[in-house]
Every structure is written in C-alpha cells, then in structure tokens.
Motif scaffolding. Structure first.
Motif, PDB file in Angstrom:
ATOM      1  N   ARG A   3     -10.426 -30.291  16.330  1.00  0.00           N
ATOM      2  CA  ARG A   3     -10.890 -30.057  14.956  1.00  0.00           C
ATOM      3  C   ARG A   3     -12.405 -30.149  14.840  1.00  0.00           C
ATOM      4  N   ARG A   4     -13.105 -30.589  15.907  1.00  0.00           N
ATOM      5  CA  ARG A   4     -14.531 -30.794  15.815  1.00  0.00           C
ATOM      6  C   ARG A   4     -15.300 -29.561  16.262  1.00  0.00           C
ATOM      7  N   GLY A   5     -16.357 -29.245  15.547  1.00  0.00           N
ATOM      8  CA  GLY A   5     -17.288 -28.208  15.960  1.00  0.00           C
ATOM      9  C   GLY A   5     -16.629 -26.881  16.250  1.00  0.00           C
ATOM     10  N   VAL A   6     -17.079 -26.270  17.336  1.00  0.00           N
ATOM     11  CA  VAL A   6     -16.547 -24.973  17.739  1.00  0.00           C
ATOM     12  C   VAL A   6     -15.070 -25.067  18.076  1.00  0.00           C
ATOM     13  N   ALA A   7     -14.592 -26.231  18.476  1.00  0.00           N
ATOM     14  CA  ALA A   7     -13.189 -26.396  18.850  1.00  0.00           C
ATOM     15  C   ALA A   7     -12.240 -26.083  17.701  1.00  0.00           C
ATOM     16  N   GLY A   8     -12.680 -26.230  16.462  1.00  0.00           N
ATOM     17  CA  GLY A   8     -11.808 -25.982  15.325  1.00  0.00           C
ATOM     18  C   GLY A   8     -11.789 -24.549  14.858  1.00  0.00           C
ATOM     19  N   LEU A   9     -12.498 -23.646  15.540  1.00  0.00           N
ATOM     20  CA  LEU A   9     -12.556 -22.252  15.120  1.00  0.00           C
ATOM     21  C   LEU A   9     -11.349 -21.483  15.630  1.00  0.00           C
ATOM     22  N   ASN A  10     -11.217 -20.246  15.156  1.00  0.00           N
ATOM     23  CA  ASN A  10     -10.082 -19.408  15.516  1.00  0.00           C
ATOM     24  C   ASN A  10     -10.085 -19.116  17.010  1.00  0.00           C
ATOM     25  N   ALA A  11      -8.888 -19.119  17.606  1.00  0.00           N
ATOM     26  CA  ALA A  11      -8.777 -18.892  19.050  1.00  0.00           C
ATOM     27  C   ALA A  11      -9.259 -17.503  19.449  1.00  0.00           C
ATOM     28  N   VAL A  12      -9.031 -16.508  18.606  1.00  0.00           N
ATOM     29  CA  VAL A  12      -9.485 -15.155  18.915  1.00  0.00           C
ATOM     30  C   VAL A  12     -11.007 -15.093  18.915  1.00  0.00           C
ATOM     31  N   ALA A  13     -11.649 -15.816  18.007  1.00  0.00           N
ATOM     32  CA  ALA A  13     -13.108 -15.850  17.980  1.00  0.00           C
ATOM     33  C   ALA A  13     -13.662 -16.443  19.269  1.00  0.00           C
ATOM     34  N   LYS A  14     -13.006 -17.488  19.791  1.00  0.00           N
ATOM     35  CA  LYS A  14     -13.442 -18.067  21.058  1.00  0.00           C
ATOM     36  C   LYS A  14     -13.269 -17.075  22.204  1.00  0.00           C
ATOM     37  N   LEU A  15     -12.141 -16.369  22.204  1.00  0.00           N
ATOM     38  CA  LEU A  15     -11.884 -15.378  23.246  1.00  0.00           C
ATOM     39  C   LEU A  15     -12.927 -14.272  23.221  1.00  0.00           C
ATOM     40  N   PHE A  50     -12.123 -22.473  25.939  1.00  0.00           N
ATOM     41  CA  PHE A  50     -10.668 -22.357  26.032  1.00  0.00           C
ATOM     42  C   PHE A  50      -9.967 -23.689  26.233  1.00  0.00           C
ATOM     43  N   VAL A  51     -10.706 -24.757  26.499  1.00  0.00           N
ATOM     44  CA  VAL A  51     -10.070 -26.057  26.683  1.00  0.00           C
ATOM     45  C   VAL A  51      -9.303 -26.472  25.432  1.00  0.00           C
ATOM     46  N   THR A  52      -9.863 -26.193  24.274  1.00  0.00           N
ATOM     47  CA  THR A  52      -9.255 -26.649  23.017  1.00  0.00           C
ATOM     48  C   THR A  52      -8.423 -25.567  22.338  1.00  0.00           C
ATOM     49  N   VAL A  53      -8.105 -24.490  23.044  1.00  0.00           N
ATOM     50  CA  VAL A  53      -7.293 -23.423  22.454  1.00  0.00           C
ATOM     51  C   VAL A  53      -5.819 -23.784  22.571  1.00  0.00           C
ATOM     52  N   ASP A  54      -5.127 -23.761  21.451  1.00  0.00           N
ATOM     53  CA  ASP A  54      -3.683 -23.979  21.448  1.00  0.00           C
ATOM     54  C   ASP A  54      -2.984 -22.644  21.702  1.00  0.00           C
ATOM     55  N   PRO A  55      -2.021 -22.577  22.621  1.00  0.00           N
ATOM     56  CA  PRO A  55      -1.361 -21.299  22.913  1.00  0.00           C
ATOM     57  C   PRO A  55      -0.732 -20.634  21.688  1.00  0.00           C
ATOM     58  N   THR A  56      -0.154 -21.428  20.797  1.00  0.00           N
ATOM     59  CA  THR A  56       0.458 -20.843  19.604  1.00  0.00           C
ATOM     60  C   THR A  56      -0.597 -20.239  18.684  1.00  0.00           C
ATOM     61  N   ASP A  57      -1.727 -20.930  18.515  1.00  0.00           N
ATOM     62  CA  ASP A  57      -2.812 -20.379  17.707  1.00  0.00           C
ATOM     63  C   ASP A  57      -3.347 -19.076  18.308  1.00  0.00           C
ATOM     64  N   LEU A  58      -3.466 -19.044  19.627  1.00  0.00           N
ATOM     65  CA  LEU A  58      -3.943 -17.827  20.285  1.00  0.00           C
ATOM     66  C   LEU A  58      -2.961 -16.688  20.097  1.00  0.00           C
ATOM     67  N   ALA A  59      -1.665 -16.973  20.221  1.00  0.00           N
ATOM     68  CA  ALA A  59      -0.659 -15.928  20.020  1.00  0.00           C
ATOM     69  C   ALA A  59      -0.690 -15.411  18.586  1.00  0.00           C
ATOM     70  N   ASP A  60      -0.830 -16.317  17.616  1.00  0.00           N
ATOM     71  CA  ASP A  60      -0.923 -15.882  16.213  1.00  0.00           C
ATOM     72  C   ASP A  60      -2.120 -14.960  16.013  1.00  0.00           C
ATOM     73  N   GLY A  61      -3.250 -15.324  16.596  1.00  0.00           N
ATOM     74  CA  GLY A  61      -4.440 -14.507  16.428  1.00  0.00           C
ATOM     75  C   GLY A  61      -4.334 -13.165  17.115  1.00  0.00           C
ATOM     76  N   LEU A  62      -3.773 -13.139  18.323  1.00  0.00           N
ATOM     77  CA  LEU A  62      -3.639 -11.876  19.046  1.00  0.00           C
ATOM     78  C   LEU A  62      -2.744 -10.901  18.296  1.00  0.00           C
ATOM     79  N   ALA A  63      -1.691 -11.409  17.685  1.00  0.00           N
ATOM     80  CA  ALA A  63      -0.758 -10.529  16.973  1.00  0.00           C
ATOM     81  C   ALA A  63      -1.269 -10.134  15.592  1.00  0.00           C
ATOM     82  N   GLN A  64      -1.895 -11.075  14.864  1.00  0.00           N
ATOM     83  CA  GLN A  64      -2.278 -10.793  13.486  1.00  0.00           C
ATOM     84  C   GLN A  64      -3.675 -10.201  13.353  1.00  0.00           C
ATOM     85  N   ILE A  65      -4.594 -10.607  14.230  1.00  0.00           N
ATOM     86  CA  ILE A  65      -5.978 -10.125  14.126  1.00  0.00           C
ATOM     87  C   ILE A  65      -6.217  -8.930  15.036  1.00  0.00           C
TER      88      ILE A  65
END
Length: 263
Positions: free
Chosen positions: A11-23, A126-141
């Motif tokens: 939840r801190r800093g860049v770690a709390g941003l969207n997984a797709v944005a990190k990718l 990618f250390v703080t990326v949750d797989p479910t959050d990444l899947a949600d972003g890949l499908a919706q964004i």
C-alpha cells in the motif's frame, strides 16, 4: 515477513499503484534501453531510477534480498564480456583465449550498467504485484481475452503448490526406502513424478473451470474494478521520461551505439 507487513508494503508509495501501470512503466524503461549498448545511457537511466526505487515502498532488507541475483549477475556478465567480448582499440591484456581490450572493457561496463538499469526497476516494481490485481488489469484495462488471463492466473496460483508437492514426494520416497542413494537419479525421478502430477492437476483444474463456465464466450463480470488513476499515468510517464532522457543524453554526447549497427 508477516502477511500484514507484506500487505502494508503493497500500500506504500509506488507499490500501491495499479499492476498494469507498473508493467507498462517497466517496459517503457527496458525496451528503449535494449536498442543501444553504451554505458552513458545506462548510467543516466540508473541515476534517474533512484527516486523510483526509493518510492517503491519496499523495506531495505526485502529490497536487497530480492535484487541479490541482479547484483551477482551484472558483474559476472561484465567480466565475461570484458574477457571474451569483441576486441577493439588498444589491447590491454592477452592470454590464450582471453583478449582484453579497451573496447571490451567499455562493453563490459555498459553490460554491467544495463543489466542493473533494466533489471532493478522490473524487480522492484513487480515484487509487490498481486497476481489477481494483475489479471484484473490485463483483462479490464488492456482488454486481453478473459479466458487467457484467468487461465494464466490459475496457473500462477498453482506454482506455490510445486514446493509442497516436491516435499511430499521426497518424504514418501524416503518412507519407502528409495531415497537413500543416487541423488541425481532420485532428483530425476522426482522431477518426472512432479511433472506428471502437475499435468494431472492442470487437467482437473481445467475441467473444473470449464464446468463453472470460465470459458464461456459471453462478456465476463469482475468482482473488483481495475482503473488507471492519475498516479498510475504519472508512473508510466516517468518510465517513458527515464528512457527518453537516457537515450537523448547518449545521442547528445555521441555515445549512442545501436546493437544492430555496424561493428
């Protein structure tokens, strides 16, 4: 590290941003940098990445643990290139198959900096990326096929079971008295058994998902909405700015050396 501490880091800093944005940010940093092999662009990129690494939301201990392979691989690659890379300029040292020249030393330095410039932000983001959050972003964004995304997510969730399966296989073989000698043969047999077990589990999982209409052609609904916030756009813009600035400085000082250019 406890689950609460890990969640707090996410939840801190860049770690709390969207997984797709990190990718996307990691790709924007890496892809332009791979077109050149000069030390200037990599050094500039590393300096510009420092604020991003500091704002990643990772503790120092976790940062060093996660990036240790990079700190080991980068010098190893640099030494290999310096000893066996293409010779150019004045020769510094020569012995049998080893030919160290000024050009190979510069190339080794560029390799060291480039591995760190590309690898550090990718690992940290990618250390703080949750797989479910990444899947949600890949499908919706990014609008990737839902069937592909959910299948990939299910596969990633199954990876954590491999270590448990390996431990269970080891204990079972030892209980039957077939694990006392021949380490290589034992490891090969266990690897094959683990491979067969993974195929069976994957087939069962695929059948269960099909039975629950995960492969239906109708539009899917999602339990959690995934959207890009202004901070996510800022992160992607920062990734683009890092690579563009690094390449611009290399071009300005005449150090730009395309990998597909003339030798």
């Amino acid at each position: 590290m406890s689950a609460d501490a890990t969640a707090a880091e996410r939840r801190r800093g860049v770690a709390g941003l969207n997984a797709v944005a990190k990718l996307v940010a990691a790709l924007l940093i890496a892809l332009p940098l791979v077109v050149t092999i000069d030390p200037v662009s990599a050094a500039v990129a590393l300096v510009l990445e420092l604020p991003l690494l500091l704002a990643a939301g990772l503790g120092w201990r976790r940062f060093w643990v996660r990036t240790t392979p990079l700190w080991l691989a980068a010098p190893a690659a640099a030494v290999t290139i310096a000893l066996y890379g293409q010779r150019s300029g004045e020769e510094v040292f020569s012995w049998l198959f080893v030919h160290v020249s000024e050009g190979s030393l510069v190339l080794g330095l560029a390799t060291l900096l480039r591995v760190l410039a590309i690898g550090l932000p990718a690992v940290v983001l990618f250390v703080t990326v949750d797989p479910t959050d990444l899947a949600d972003g890949l499908a919706q964004i990014l609008r990737l096929p839902a069937r592909f995304v959910i299948g990939g997510l299910a596969g990633m969730r199954m990876l954590g079971l491999l270590a448990d399966d390996w431990r269970a296989l080891s204990l079972a073989r030892r209980a039957r008295g077939v694990a006392d000698a021949g380490r290589i043969r034992r490891a090969a047999g266990m690897a094959f058994a683990l491979f067969v077990l993974a195929i069976r589990r994957g087939s069962s999982l695929a059948t269960a998902m099909e039975a629950r209409a995960f492969g239906a052609p109708t539009p899917r609904t999602w339990a959690r909405a995934s959207r890009l916030a202004p901070a996510d756009l800022l992160l992607m813009a920062a990734g683009l700015a890092i690579s563009v600035t690094a390449l611009g400085v290399a071009l300005a000082v005449g150090a730009f050396h395309p990998i597909f250019g003339p030798a």
